[in-house]
Scaffold this motif. Structure first.
Motif, PDB file in Angstrom:
ATOM      1  N   PRO A 136     -45.277 -30.723 -22.024  1.00  0.00           N
ATOM      2  CA  PRO A 136     -44.389 -31.885 -22.000  1.00  0.00           C
ATOM      3  C   PRO A 136     -45.152 -33.181 -21.768  1.00  0.00           C
ATOM      4  O   PRO A 136     -46.243 -33.186 -21.209  1.00  0.00           O
ATOM      5  N   SER A 137     -44.552 -34.270 -22.249  1.00  0.00           N
ATOM      6  CA  SER A 137     -45.104 -35.588 -21.954  1.00  0.00           C
ATOM      7  C   SER A 137     -44.680 -35.994 -20.542  1.00  0.00           C
ATOM      8  O   SER A 137     -43.927 -35.283 -19.878  1.00  0.00           O
ATOM      9  N   THR A 138     -45.155 -37.150 -20.086  1.00  0.00           N
ATOM     10  CA  THR A 138     -44.856 -37.569 -18.716  1.00  0.00           C
ATOM     11  C   THR A 138     -43.377 -37.847 -18.506  1.00  0.00           C
ATOM     12  O   THR A 138     -42.826 -37.528 -17.461  1.00  0.00           O
ATOM     13  N   GLU A 139     -42.708 -38.447 -19.468  1.00  0.00           N
ATOM     14  CA  GLU A 139     -41.284 -38.738 -19.362  1.00  0.00           C
ATOM     15  C   GLU A 139     -40.573 -38.111 -20.558  1.00  0.00           C
ATOM     16  O   GLU A 139     -40.569 -38.677 -21.645  1.00  0.00           O
ATOM     17  N   MET A 140     -39.989 -36.940 -20.344  1.00  0.00           N
ATOM     18  CA  MET A 140     -39.410 -36.176 -21.441  1.00  0.00           C
ATOM     19  C   MET A 140     -37.914 -36.459 -21.559  1.00  0.00           C
ATOM     20  O   MET A 140     -37.083 -35.819 -20.917  1.00  0.00           O
ATOM     21  N   THR A 141     -37.558 -37.441 -22.392  1.00  0.00           N
ATOM     22  CA  THR A 141     -36.161 -37.663 -22.739  1.00  0.00           C
ATOM     23  C   THR A 141     -35.821 -36.755 -23.915  1.00  0.00           C
ATOM     24  O   THR A 141     -36.701 -36.078 -24.483  1.00  0.00           O
ATOM     25  N   VAL A 142     -34.543 -36.712 -24.289  1.00  0.00           N
ATOM     26  CA  VAL A 142     -34.152 -35.897 -25.442  1.00  0.00           C
ATOM     27  C   VAL A 142     -34.881 -36.368 -26.696  1.00  0.00           C
ATOM     28  O   VAL A 142     -35.334 -35.555 -27.517  1.00  0.00           O
ATOM     29  N   ALA A 143     -35.025 -37.684 -26.843  1.00  0.00           N
ATOM     30  CA  ALA A 143     -35.704 -38.241 -28.022  1.00  0.00           C
ATOM     31  C   ALA A 143     -37.169 -37.811 -28.074  1.00  0.00           C
ATOM     32  O   ALA A 143     -37.666 -37.380 -29.126  1.00  0.00           O
ATOM     33  N   THR A 144     -37.863 -37.923 -26.934  1.00  0.00           N
ATOM     34  CA  THR A 144     -39.274 -37.520 -26.924  1.00  0.00           C
ATOM     35  C   THR A 144     -39.425 -36.009 -27.045  1.00  0.00           C
ATOM     36  O   THR A 144     -40.401 -35.517 -27.608  1.00  0.00           O
ATOM     37  N   PHE A 145     -38.451 -35.263 -26.533  1.00  0.00           N
ATOM     38  CA  PHE A 145     -38.484 -33.800 -26.679  1.00  0.00           C
ATOM     39  C   PHE A 145     -38.455 -33.414 -28.153  1.00  0.00           C
ATOM     40  O   PHE A 145     -39.203 -32.539 -28.590  1.00  0.00           O
ATOM     41  N   TRP A 146     -37.587 -34.088 -28.928  1.00  0.00           N
ATOM     42  CA  TRP A 146     -37.471 -33.784 -30.349  1.00  0.00           C
ATOM     43  C   TRP A 146     -38.808 -33.954 -31.071  1.00  0.00           C
ATOM     44  O   TRP A 146     -39.116 -33.221 -32.018  1.00  0.00           O
ATOM     45  N   SER A 147     -39.581 -34.928 -30.647  1.00  0.00           N
ATOM     46  CA  SER A 147     -40.832 -35.240 -31.351  1.00  0.00           C
ATOM     47  C   SER A 147     -42.025 -34.456 -30.822  1.00  0.00           C
ATOM     48  O   SER A 147     -43.148 -34.640 -31.288  1.00  0.00           O
ATOM     49  N   THR A 148     -41.809 -33.582 -29.848  1.00  0.00           N
ATOM     50  CA  THR A 148     -42.899 -32.806 -29.248  1.00  0.00           C
ATOM     51  C   THR A 148     -43.066 -31.480 -29.978  1.00  0.00           C
ATOM     52  O   THR A 148     -42.089 -30.834 -30.368  1.00  0.00           O
ATOM     53  N   ASP A 149     -44.317 -31.065 -30.179  1.00  0.00           N
ATOM     54  CA  ASP A 149     -44.598 -29.781 -30.827  1.00  0.00           C
ATOM     55  C   ASP A 149     -43.950 -28.630 -30.056  1.00  0.00           C
ATOM     56  O   ASP A 149     -44.094 -28.538 -28.829  1.00  0.00           O
ATOM     57  N   GLY A 150     -43.285 -27.774 -30.764  1.00  0.00           N
ATOM     58  CA  GLY A 150     -42.643 -26.610 -30.160  1.00  0.00           C
ATOM     59  C   GLY A 150     -41.192 -26.826 -29.781  1.00  0.00           C
ATOM     60  O   GLY A 150     -40.475 -25.855 -29.496  1.00  0.00           O
ATOM     61  N   ALA A 151     -40.721 -28.084 -29.779  1.00  0.00           N
ATOM     62  CA  ALA A 151     -39.346 -28.362 -29.360  1.00  0.00           C
ATOM     63  C   ALA A 151     -38.337 -27.711 -30.308  1.00  0.00           C
ATOM     64  O   ALA A 151     -37.384 -27.069 -29.869  1.00  0.00           O
ATOM     65  N   LEU A 152     -38.563 -27.897 -31.608  1.00  0.00           N
ATOM     66  CA  LEU A 152     -37.631 -27.333 -32.591  1.00  0.00           C
ATOM     67  C   LEU A 152     -37.592 -25.814 -32.486  1.00  0.00           C
ATOM     68  O   LEU A 152     -36.521 -25.196 -32.577  1.00  0.00           O
ATOM     69  N   SER A 153     -38.745 -25.204 -32.264  1.00  0.00           N
ATOM     70  CA  SER A 153     -38.806 -23.740 -32.132  1.00  0.00           C
ATOM     71  C   SER A 153     -38.003 -23.269 -30.924  1.00  0.00           C
ATOM     72  O   SER A 153     -37.316 -22.242 -30.982  1.00  0.00           O
ATOM     73  N   ILE A 154     -38.065 -24.018 -29.824  1.00  0.00           N
ATOM     74  CA  ILE A 154     -37.290 -23.662 -28.624  1.00  0.00           C
ATOM     75  C   ILE A 154     -35.802 -23.701 -28.933  1.00  0.00           C
ATOM     76  O   ILE A 154     -35.052 -22.772 -28.607  1.00  0.00           O
ATOM     77  N   LEU A 155     -35.351 -24.771 -29.565  1.00  0.00           N
ATOM     78  CA  LEU A 155     -33.930 -24.920 -29.885  1.00  0.00           C
ATOM     79  C   LEU A 155     -33.476 -23.841 -30.863  1.00  0.00           C
ATOM     80  O   LEU A 155     -32.392 -23.264 -30.708  1.00  0.00           O
ATOM     81  N   VAL A 156     -34.298 -23.560 -31.873  1.00  0.00           N
ATOM     82  CA  VAL A 156     -33.939 -22.551 -32.881  1.00  0.00           C
ATOM     83  C   VAL A 156     -33.834 -21.172 -32.234  1.00  0.00           C
ATOM     84  O   VAL A 156     -32.878 -20.427 -32.473  1.00  0.00           O
ATOM     85  N   ASN A 157     -34.819 -20.809 -31.418  1.00  0.00           N
ATOM     86  CA  ASN A 157     -34.801 -19.469 -30.807  1.00  0.00           C
ATOM     87  C   ASN A 157     -33.664 -19.315 -29.810  1.00  0.00           C
ATOM     88  O   ASN A 157     -33.068 -18.240 -29.712  1.00  0.00           O
ATOM     89  N   LEU A 158     -33.342 -20.386 -29.088  1.00  0.00           N
ATOM     90  CA  LEU A 158     -32.208 -20.316 -28.164  1.00  0.00           C
ATOM     91  C   LEU A 158     -30.903 -20.153 -28.947  1.00  0.00           C
ATOM     92  O   LEU A 158     -30.010 -19.395 -28.541  1.00  0.00           O
ATOM     93  N   THR A 159     -30.811 -20.840 -30.077  1.00  0.00           N
ATOM     94  CA  THR A 159     -29.631 -20.686 -30.940  1.00  0.00           C
ATOM     95  C   THR A 159     -29.567 -19.278 -31.516  1.00  0.00           C
ATOM     96  O   THR A 159     -28.496 -18.666 -31.592  1.00  0.00           O
ATOM     97  N   LEU A 160     -30.721 -18.739 -31.922  1.00  0.00           N
ATOM     98  CA  LEU A 160     -30.752 -17.378 -32.476  1.00  0.00           C
ATOM     99  C   LEU A 160     -30.355 -16.340 -31.432  1.00  0.00           C
ATOM    100  O   LEU A 160     -29.704 -15.340 -31.764  1.00  0.00           O
TER     101      LEU A 160
END
Length: 628
Positions: free
Chosen positions: A321-345
């Motif tokens: 994670p970056s120092t200040e992880m907002t939802v916007a910065t989370f979206w742009s971080t490597d691995g974020a999409l994979s986390i959301l996809v796997n949780l949805t799956l």
């Protein structure tokens, strides 16, 4: 009506009022519970807050241990529509007292109200699932459960979000408390009005004598459930899912803060992914089941839960994670999409897993004890959720595992539990093989299958084209079928497992095996006496040229002993497919085609007295037509 589109049930009075009632009830529970937890967390010191929050979780779940057994008995003894109205009236009263407790600011009084909401939920639980088989047709049961599961998880999410948002306003004066109180009382009142429209659901056991001892009653019903292994292990599978779900959802706030470096808004996003996944999975399960309790989807769901869980644990473990992880910065971080996809799956495969299990438990439980079976299921669900909390403490606090490692552990444990359950009930694996076959190599269409009676003894008579005829028929017809089949086909490896699991009856000529021939007829006679649906291939063997072979007189002998209806049926399009004998033995030459479009056609039932081998052959030939 709802075979392919579960949402059509929402236009039926048999389902819509009940759906609204249970949706609003789950929403209300979670508005009050989450609002209370948030207010405690922000009003008190950390040590006192942690104690009260854990106490709140325990008080809400405690009634399921204390009262579920009694609730199940009352649900079997009482008209369920009347019982639901009484429960909803109690919810209104609890809501009014809850408003008073909130305005008083007494946390312990609020916890007492939370306990009463748990009591109300524990009495509603057995009715919630036991009423569905009374109001829905068998072909609608999976769709009804799919909608209920979707509605339950969506209402939990909405209630959690609304409760948290309104609790955040309580520090600005009494407006937040006023909103919470107003919503809880209003929603309870609307739920009661919806309950008044639920049709009558007559009590299956009105003379039942209630046993108020929860321990002895739970033990007794578990023994009853164990007499039907599929029901017992469905309960185990359902309870395991609730353990798995509780383990994931409990850790999401800590995962968000300590691993992902996010805030409360990211917690909401992750909860939305899981909940939306369950809703999607439940509805997809309803559509893919095509009006039957499709147990083949349960192994797919179990495998998906394990794979997605392992991937989630791996991705979160490598997340930076970056120092200040907002939802916007989370979206742009490597691995974020994979986390959301796997949780949805995980949610989607959870829907595949849970909906057929609930449907099987309902369909195969005796009507006079169905609510009590569901009540025991609720007790075990609560117990497994407590175990999930204990597992979290043991692995995270005592053994020092990280949350991603904990996710990997429970995903692998899920695989072990799935293997255990599927070993105990091989029908899951059998249905998976049938489902895969009918959705990969063969595209199967149906015509006239409504001719097959929904219950009672009957015999299907069909042409015999390939080694997988029985599997395709089993996948097409809604009722379980017991096949009377040529013994050498019954003994083919892999297929033998499927046929044995489905209680097929092997038979060969009287000259080759007189004792086996006699045993087969005894099994046929007993099966028809038990009300089974049997299927026979009167040709006695696979066709060698694609044409119907002369029907043997064995069907007449069966009907002389047991005069039951006969449903003529034909398979179209299988000749030349991978498992047929076109241009040589099915397994010795390369087939003309690997993919086949197949049609199963059924004709009107024939009275036993009108069935002769020659007449039946003409009926089947007419149904098959020129499409071999």
């Amino acid at each position: 009506m709802a075979d392919n589109n579960p949402f059509q049930l929402l236009g039926s009075r048999r389902f819509l009022p009940f759906f609204c009632t249970q949706f609003l009830g789950a929403f209300n529970d979670n508005v009050f519970k989450n609002a209370l937890i948030v207010m405690i967390a922000f009003r008190l010191a950390a040590s006192e807050a942690n104690f009260l929050i854990n106490l709140a979780a325990g008080l809400f779940i405690l009634p399921f241990f204390l009262f579920s057994a009694t609730a199940g008995q009352i649900a079997d003894k009482t008209d369920k529509s009347i019982l639901i109205r009484r429960i909803k009236l109690a919810e209104i009263a609890i809501g009014v007292f809850g408003a008073f407790a909130l305005f008083s600011g007494n946390n312990y009084l609020c916890l007492a109200i939370l306990f009463l909401l748990g009591v109300q939920s524990s009495f509603f639980g057995p009715v919630k699932y036991a009423i569905l088989p009374q109001h829905l047709r068998k072909t609608e049961l999976v769709s009804g459960n799919a909608l209920v599961e979707m509605g339950t998880f969506v209402s939990i999410l909405l209630g959690t979000i609304v409760g948290g948002l309104l609790a955040g306003r309580t520090g600005e004066g009494e407006s937040g408390i006023l909103w919470i109180s107003g919503i809880v009382v209003t929603v309870a009142t609307v739920g009661y009005l919806a309950a008044r429209a639920i049709p009558q659901a007559i009590a299956p056991a009105p003379d039942l004598k209630i046993n108020y001892n929860p321990v002895s009653q739970t033990r007794r019903i578990l023994k009853e459930a164990a007499k039907t292994p599929s029901v017992f292990y469905a309960i185990i599978g359902i309870s395991w899912f609730w353990l798995l779900g509780a383990a994931y959802l409990t850790q999401i706030p800590s995962l968000t803060k300590n691993v992902l470096g996010g805030s409360e808004s990211l917690v909401t996003l992750l909860l939305c992914c899981f909940t939306i996944g369950v809703a999607i999975g439940s509805i997809l399960c309803g559509r893919l089941s095509r009006g039957r309790v499709e147990l083949g989807l349960v192994p797919i769901g179990a495998a998906g839960l394990t794979v997605a869980g392992v991937l989630l644990g791996s991705v979160t473990g490598n997340f930076s994670p970056s120092t200040e992880m907002t939802v916007a910065t989370f979206w742009s971080t490597d691995g974020a999409l994979s986390i959301l996809v796997n949780l949805t799956l995980i949610g989607i495969f959870g829907g595949f897993y849970i909906v057929p299990l609930y449907s099987m438990m309902q369909a195969r439980s005796a009507p006079e004890i169905r609510a009590r079976i569901i009540a025991v299921n609720n007790v075990l669900n609560a117990l497994f959720m407590v175990v999930a909390a204990i597992m979290g403490i043991v692995f995270l606090n005592i053994l020092g595992a990280t949350i991603p490692q904990f996710f990997l552990i429970i995903a692998l444990m899920n695989a072990a539990v799935a293997v255990f359950v599927f070993t105990k009930v091989p029908e899951f694996t059998m249905r998976l093989l049938i489902w895969l076959l009918s959705h990969t190599m063969y595209r199967v269409k149906h015509e006239g299958l409504e001719q097959v009676p929904e219950e009672g003894p009957a015999i299907i008579a069909c042409n015999h084209v390939s080694y997988v005829d029985a599997l395709l028929l089993a996948g097409a017809v809604h009722r379980p079928i017991r096949f009377i089949m040529y013994k050498p086909i019954y003994e083919i490896p892999v297929l033998h497992f499927i046929f044995k699991t489905s209680r097929a009856i092997p038979i060969c000529s009287k000259q080759k095996d007189p004792e086996g021939y006699a045993r087969a007829f005894e099994a046929i006679e007993q099966g028809l006496k038990d009300g089974d649906l049997l299927c026979i291939f009167p040709e006695g063997q696979l066709t060698q040229d694609g044409e119907l072979q002369p029907f043997k007189a064995g069907i007449e002998k069966i009907l002389q002993r047991n005069p039951v209806p006969v449903i003529p049926m034909a398979l179209q399009g299988l000749w030349g497919s991978f498992f047929s004998h076109k241009d040589g033995h099915a397994f010795s030459t390369w087939p003309k085609r690997f993919w086949s479009s197949v049609k199963v056609v059924a004709g009107p039932p024939l009275a036993a007295a009108a069935v002769k081998a020659e007449v039946l052959q003409e009926k089947v030939l007419a149904l098959r037509g020129q499409q071999r």
